[in-house]
Design an enzyme around this catalytic site. Structure first.
Site, PDB file in Angstrom:
ATOM      1  N   PRO A 130       0.486  -0.976  -0.034  1.00 48.19           N
ATOM      2  CA  PRO A 130       0.042  -0.002   0.152  1.00 48.19           C
ATOM      3  C   PRO A 130       0.979   0.936   0.334  1.00 48.19           C
ATOM      4  O   PRO A 130       0.832   2.173   0.944  1.00 48.19           O
ATOM      5  CB  PRO A 130      -1.123   0.112   1.116  1.00 48.19           C
ATOM      6  CG  PRO A 130      -0.057  -0.475   2.740  1.00 48.19           C
ATOM      7  CD  PRO A 130       0.819  -1.945   1.222  1.00 48.19           C
ATOM      8  N   CYS A 131       1.944   1.743  -1.294  1.00 46.63           N
ATOM      9  CA  CYS A 131       1.953   2.889  -0.987  1.00 46.63           C
ATOM     10  C   CYS A 131       1.597   3.676  -1.303  1.00 46.63           C
ATOM     11  O   CYS A 131       1.995   5.196  -1.198  1.00 46.63           O
ATOM     12  CB  CYS A 131       3.184   2.644  -2.244  1.00 46.63           C
ATOM     13  SG  CYS A 131       2.344   2.804  -3.849  1.00 46.63           S
TER      14      CYS A 131
END
Length: 173
Positions: free
Chosen positions: A134-135
């Site tokens: 989850p950047c």
């Protein structure tokens, strides 16, 4: 061998690539999850072959569940390819809980490299497995949205879907 397939989601078209068998140079798992459109054409890895697999279909199913609000975490084997530093940064991203955000500075501090903020930002930008790693949960220190390979409107939609707060929330949706 790495196979990929395209899937249609409520967030847009996505290509998911997986290595089903693994081997000496790559583990079994999801290699890439990339959103694409006319502005951001699909970038394929060298030697990828089109064709759905058990892993690409599972990843697509879990992504659809996430988009529908039925899933807060993913249960997929991951095999992103990158440098040792990039993999450390991506592992740190996996520690950010659903609905929460971190700044690049906080991520660098968590890694024990407080001066490596720009290197952390570059590694986040190189993340090949969007959403699952989850950047999108990393934002500017002032709460504003910063770069995202899928575009800032997609980043805003992902954060809004998770109920996360960020500056400019209504502007990009």
């Amino acid at each position: 061998m790495i196979v990929y397939e395209s899937y249609i989601t409520e967030l847009g078209d996505v290509a998911i690539a997986a290595c089903e068998l693994g081997g000496e140079d790559i583990s079994r798992g999801i290699v890439a999850l990339r959103f694409y459109d006319e502005e951001r054409p699909l970038q394929l890895g060298a030697g990828w072959q089109r064709g759905a697999s058990e892993l690409t279909d599972l990843a697509a199913l879990q992504l659809r569940e996430y988009i529908a609000g039925q899933r807060k975490s993913f249960d997929l084997p991951l095999a992103p390819q990158g440098t040792e530093f990039q993999r450390q940064v991506w592992d740190a991203l996996l520690q950010i809980p659903f609905g929460e955000t971190r700044s690049y500075s906080q991520q660098a501090q968590w890694l024990g490299k407080p001066r490596a903020i720009r290197a952390v930002a570059r590694a986040n930008g190189a993340n090949p497995v969007a959403v699952v790693i989850p950047c999108h949960r990393v934002i500017g220190a002032n709460g504003s949205l910063t770069g995202y390979a899928g575009g800032l409107p997609l980043k805003a939609r992902l954060l809004t879907l998770e109920g996360a707060n960020f500056v400019g929330q209504g502007e990009l949706l």
